[in-house]
Design a protein around this motif. Structure first.
Motif, PDB file in Angstrom:
ATOM      1  N   LYS A  94       0.858  -1.110   0.070  1.00 36.59           N
ATOM      2  CA  LYS A  94       0.068  -0.088   0.011  1.00 36.59           C
ATOM      3  C   LYS A  94       0.816   1.234   0.026  1.00 36.59           C
ATOM      4  CE  LYS A  94      -4.135  -1.646   2.397  1.00 36.59           C
ATOM      5  NZ  LYS A  94      -4.785  -1.657   3.724  1.00 36.59           N
ATOM      6  N   LYS A  95       1.767   1.151   0.830  1.00 37.83           N
ATOM      7  CA  LYS A  95       2.595   2.452   0.832  1.00 37.83           C
ATOM      8  C   LYS A  95       3.451   2.543  -0.527  1.00 37.83           C
ATOM      9  CE  LYS A  95       6.854   3.515   3.677  1.00 37.83           C
ATOM     10  NZ  LYS A  95       7.813   3.200   4.744  1.00 37.83           N
ATOM     11  N   LEU A  96       4.082   1.563  -1.165  1.00 33.58           N
ATOM     12  CA  LEU A  96       4.570   1.553  -2.418  1.00 33.58           C
ATOM     13  C   LEU A  96       3.718   2.159  -3.339  1.00 33.58           C
ATOM     14  CD1 LEU A  96       6.495  -1.786  -2.753  1.00 33.58           C
ATOM     15  CD2 LEU A  96       7.665   0.688  -2.639  1.00 33.58           C
ATOM     16  N   ILE A  97       2.345   1.924  -3.542  1.00 36.99           N
ATOM     17  CA  ILE A  97       1.371   2.384  -4.409  1.00 36.99           C
ATOM     18  C   ILE A  97       1.235   3.707  -4.094  1.00 36.99           C
ATOM     19  CG2 ILE A  97      -0.968   2.360  -5.006  1.00 36.99           C
ATOM     20  CD1 ILE A  97      -0.934  -0.751  -4.522  1.00 36.99           C
ATOM     21  N   ALA A  98       0.891   3.973  -2.831  1.00 38.43           N
ATOM     22  CA  ALA A  98       0.874   5.502  -2.242  1.00 38.43           C
ATOM     23  C   ALA A  98       1.939   6.528  -2.736  1.00 38.43           C
ATOM     24  CB  ALA A  98       0.723   5.378  -0.776  1.00 38.43           C
ATOM     25  N   GLU A  99       3.116   6.007  -2.702  1.00 43.65           N
ATOM     26  CA  GLU A  99       4.391   6.719  -2.958  1.00 43.65           C
ATOM     27  C   GLU A  99       4.103   6.905  -4.629  1.00 43.65           C
ATOM     28  OE1 GLU A  99       7.769   4.906  -1.592  1.00 43.65           O
ATOM     29  OE2 GLU A  99       7.489   5.480   0.475  1.00 43.65           O
ATOM     30  N   ALA A 100       3.729   5.807  -5.158  1.00 40.82           N
ATOM     31  CA  ALA A 100       3.753   5.983  -6.725  1.00 40.82           C
ATOM     32  C   ALA A 100       2.711   6.996  -7.160  1.00 40.82           C
ATOM     33  CB  ALA A 100       3.752   4.683  -7.324  1.00 40.82           C
ATOM     34  N   MET A 101       1.530   6.742  -6.438  1.00 37.27           N
ATOM     35  CA  MET A 101       0.468   7.859  -6.778  1.00 37.27           C
ATOM     36  C   MET A 101       1.026   9.288  -6.562  1.00 37.27           C
ATOM     37  SD  MET A 101      -2.196   6.222  -7.805  1.00 37.27           S
ATOM     38  CE  MET A 101      -3.801   6.834  -7.530  1.00 37.27           C
ATOM     39  N   ARG A 102       1.590   9.601  -5.424  1.00 31.95           N
ATOM     40  CA  ARG A 102       2.028  10.768  -5.068  1.00 31.95           C
ATOM     41  C   ARG A 102       2.961  11.316  -6.318  1.00 31.95           C
ATOM     42  NH1 ARG A 102       2.090   9.971   0.471  1.00 31.95           N
ATOM     43  NH2 ARG A 102       4.256   9.077   0.314  1.00 31.95           N
ATOM     44  N   GLU A 103       4.009  10.330  -6.598  1.00 32.34           N
ATOM     45  CA  GLU A 103       4.853  10.894  -7.493  1.00 32.34           C
ATOM     46  C   GLU A 103       4.220  11.398  -8.840  1.00 32.34           C
ATOM     47  OE1 GLU A 103       8.611   8.554  -9.291  1.00 32.34           O
ATOM     48  OE2 GLU A 103       8.647   8.274  -6.810  1.00 32.34           O
ATOM     49  N   PHE A 104       3.311  10.410  -9.292  1.00 29.00           N
ATOM     50  CA  PHE A 104       2.486  10.570 -10.554  1.00 29.00           C
ATOM     51  C   PHE A 104       1.731  11.960 -10.469  1.00 29.00           C
ATOM     52  CE2 PHE A 104      -1.515   9.890 -12.810  1.00 29.00           C
ATOM     53  CZ  PHE A 104      -1.138   9.659 -14.010  1.00 29.00           C
ATOM     54  N   GLY A 105       1.103  12.253  -9.120  1.00 27.26           N
ATOM     55  CA  GLY A 105       0.281  13.348  -9.023  1.00 27.26           C
ATOM     56  C   GLY A 105       1.312  14.708  -9.086  1.00 27.26           C
ATOM     57  N   SER A 106       2.393  14.712  -8.433  1.00 23.47           N
ATOM     58  CA  SER A 106       3.234  15.717  -8.413  1.00 23.47           C
ATOM     59  C   SER A 106       3.842  16.008  -9.903  1.00 23.47           C
ATOM     60  CB  SER A 106       4.400  15.803  -7.417  1.00 23.47           C
ATOM     61  OG  SER A 106       5.085  14.392  -7.665  1.00 23.47           O
ATOM     62  N   LYS A 107       4.073  14.895 -10.676  1.00 19.55           N
ATOM     63  CA  LYS A 107       4.414  14.866 -11.909  1.00 19.55           C
ATOM     64  C   LYS A 107       3.267  15.537 -12.952  1.00 19.55           C
ATOM     65  CE  LYS A 107       7.314  11.762 -14.537  1.00 19.55           C
ATOM     66  NZ  LYS A 107       7.373  10.287 -14.988  1.00 19.55           N
ATOM     67  N   LEU A 108       2.207  15.161 -12.543  1.00 19.28           N
ATOM     68  CA  LEU A 108       1.090  15.873 -13.356  1.00 19.28           C
ATOM     69  C   LEU A 108       0.884  17.332 -13.105  1.00 19.28           C
ATOM     70  CD1 LEU A 108      -1.936  13.468 -13.157  1.00 19.28           C
ATOM     71  CD2 LEU A 108      -1.216  14.650 -14.999  1.00 19.28           C
ATOM     72  N   ILE A 109       1.156  17.644 -11.774  1.00 15.68           N
ATOM     73  CA  ILE A 109       0.939  18.976 -11.486  1.00 15.68           C
ATOM     74  C   ILE A 109       1.939  19.977 -12.205  1.00 15.68           C
ATOM     75  CG2 ILE A 109       1.132  20.886  -9.512  1.00 15.68           C
ATOM     76  CD1 ILE A 109      -0.240  18.368  -7.636  1.00 15.68           C
TER      77      ILE A 109
END
Lengths: 107, 514
Positions: B494-509
């Motif tokens: 879950k932690k890994l997924i969350a980190e990946a999502m966060r990374e993806f989110g900040s990339k998008l922003i």
């Protein structure tokens, strides 16, 4: 009945008078209740304790019998005995107690 | 929490027919009060043979050759049923015959108080030399026996307590002091019996587990005897005395007392000691009580039955660090009867059963098996004491009804599903809660059950120090270490997924901002 309890009943009967003493039993079985009732009325049937050959004829009831139940606070009864009433073979206990009382109880 | 585990158990019986007559208090009291009584005259014809004791379902359940559920299909009474098992040894322990046990008493006697007849001594020495857990290493320490006339003299003139086998005097236990009332031959006899049966239980416990006896750090003894002299009646220490004979050279120990509740107190305390890291391996052990032999003998004889209280009991439990396999001791879910709890059955059952369950947000039906006072009903029913385990199960079920967790019509189903028939001898602490620990351990490891509650109760008022009753309980549970590991890895994912999502989110922003 436990020898120590026999001694207590005997002492109390001497101190307060047989007519002023009622024994309340809490035995879990009809047979055990009957034996204890016999002990405090007709004497110790096992010939082991202080009540051997002593016919006190005391009033004796089991705590699940209606006579006792009606005489005490309903809430306290439910709190203290309600659960056991559900568990015990109350009819068998009542019948054993009645048999002994009818035969030996003088009060 | 890293709980401690039940690593292994042992259960032993000793068939002691002569000790019923000479040492059981019901019989000794009767002999003093009414020496010519019908009961005294009749006892001899109501004693079972060793083979009958072996071929008895409750005995075989106790040592693990039969399962508790096999008793459910066996019609009562059980004493006249041929179960076609006559094994002395079982997976939990053994049923030792009296003569070998007397030899074991001699082995357990550190102060040369046990005198044995020469021939008898030689015979039992040979037998113990062949015993798989004792052998010559032990038997060779038995010195040459005494002349029977010297033994007779000790009994007749010096208040020695006779040891009998097949009706014959074969030895005695001497008094340990001329005047000290706490070191009389009678008390020394009871204590040596308790110690020797404790030794047998500890030897079997070590035999049943994968660790060596030198790895035992601490022994907790939890019988109902007291050893000491006139200045300290119950000074102790049975635990260390037993550990010494069994060869636990790296162990110290102490005694826990609490009438029949002591074994469950011991289980809770042992689990805490191991969990806290004080000790790695704690052995709980208890021998039996000769005073209780034939306790209900009068009723058994009156009903034409054999005297069924003809065995001394003993048990051992090894509590160790969490190995990820054995059942954990949930000492965060402990029930206890407090001074202010009150003595009504519902107050007692609430304190012992539902209080610990409430702590874990569980219902009464969430525990698969309850181990209460597992007294053998074959012994207690004819004596007018009823079926003790059955009554306990009914009470627990009735409480579930009162709490609205179950319908009243399901009461008997509850008793059947969550209860068991009793199989343990009426030796006070021996039947109390702990007889099921051995089976529970197996069933929890195999995954047949998830949870078992061990309930120990004690009649403190018998010591005339308090009118209070006592009890404690503890839950044994399937080892969840593997589950925990699985949970941890899930959390990591879950932690890994969350980190990946966060990374993806900040990339998008970043992309949007650009």
């Amino acid at each position: 009945m436990d020898l120590e309890n026999q001694k207590r009943v005997k002492d109390l009967a001497e101190k307060y008078g047989e007519e002023n003493l009622v024994v309340i039993l809490g035995a879990a079985e009809g047979e055990a209740a009957g034996l204890a009732a016999e002990t405090v009325t007709a004497g110790d049937p096992t010939y082991a304790g202080p009540l051997t050959g002593v016919q006190l004829g005391l009033g004796v009831y089991h705590c699940c019998e209606p006579q006792f139940k009606q005489a005490v606070n309903e809430e306290v009864y439910e709190d203290q005995i309600g659960m056991m009433e559900m568990v015990l073979d109350v009819d068998d206990i009542i019948s054993e107690m009645k048999t002994i009382r009818d035969q030996f109880s003088k009060y | 929490m890293n709980y401690s585990v039940v690593k292994g158990t042992s259960y032993i019986l000793v068939n002691t027919p002569d000790m019923i007559i000479h040492n059981g208090t019901t019989q000794t009291m009767e002999k003093t009060a009414n020496p010519d009584s019908e009961y005294i005259k009749a006892i001899g014809t109501h004693i079972r043979t060793y083979e009958q004791v072996l071929n008895y379902a409750p005995s075989q359940v106790y040592i693990g050759n039969m399962k508790p559920e096999e008793l459910e299909t066996l019609e009562m009474p059980w004493y006249d049923k041929d179960v076609r098992i006559r094994e002395r040894f079982g997976k939990f322990g053994e049923i030792m015959p009296q003569d070998e046990f007397v030899g074991l008493m001699k082995l357990s006697d550190s102060f040369d108080l046990v005198m044995l007849d020469k021939d008898f001594s030689e015979t039992v020495k040979e037998k113990l030399a062949k015993h798989p857990l004792f052998g010559e290493q032990y038997s060779s320490t038995i010195k040459e026996g005494s002349d029977i006339t010297a033994i007779q003299k000790e009994v007749n003139e010096h208040h020695g307590e006779g040891i009998y086998n097949e009706g014959k005097l074969v030895g005695c236990v001497k008094k340990a002091h001329d005047l000290d009332a706490n070191l009389t031959a009678h008390i020394m006899f009871e204590n040596i019996v308790s110690k020797a049966s404790g030794v047998l239980a500890l030897k079997h416990l070590i035999n049943n587990v994968e660790i060596g006896i030198q790895e035992i750090d601490y022994v907790i003894e939890c019988s109902e005897e007291a050893c000491g002299d006139m200045n300290q009646r119950g000074g102790g220490n049975f635990a260390k005395a037993i550990a010494e004979i069994a060869g636990a050279i790296n162990a110290s120990g102490s005694d826990i007392r609490g009438f029949c509740a002591a074994p469950t107190h011991a289980l809770i305390q042992a689990s805490a000691l191991v969990q806290a890291g004080v000790y790695k391996n704690v052995a709980i052990v208890a021998g039996g009580a000769i005073a209780k032999l034939g306790m209900n003998g009068k009723d058994h004889v009156k009903k034409g039955m054999p005297i069924l209280e003809d065995v001394i009991g003993g048990f051992g439990i090894l509590v160790s660090e969490n190995d990820g396999i054995n059942p954990i001791i949930r000492n965060d879910l402990v029930g206890k009867h407090n001074v202010g709890t009150g003595s009504s059955p519902q107050a007692v059952i609430t304190a012992l059963v539902t209080m610990p369950l409430d702590k874990g947000n569980m219902k009464i039906t969430d525990v698969d098996k309850y181990s209460v006072e597992m007294q053998n009903p074959d012994v207690t029913k004819p004596a007018g004491a009823g079926d003790v385990p059955q009554s306990n199960y009914k009470m627990i079920g009735a409480l579930a009804v009162k709490r609205g967790e179950m319908d009243k019509s399901d009461l008997m189903n509850f008793v059947k599903k969550h209860g068991m028939q009793g199989w343990a001898p009426t030796q006070g602490h021996i039947p109390s809660g702990v007889p099921y620990v051995g089976f529970a351990r197996e069933e929890l490891v195999a995954g047949y059950i998830k949870r078992a509650m061990i309930v120990g109760k004690g009649s403190l008022f018998l010591a005339r120090m308090t009118n209070l009753f006592d009890g404690v309980s503890v839950i044994l549970e399937q080892n969840s270490k593997k589950q925990e590991e699985a949970t941890v890895s899930k959390q990591e994912i879950k932690k890994l997924i969350a980190e990946a999502m966060r990374e993806f989110g900040s990339k998008l922003i970043n992309e949007l901002e650009a």
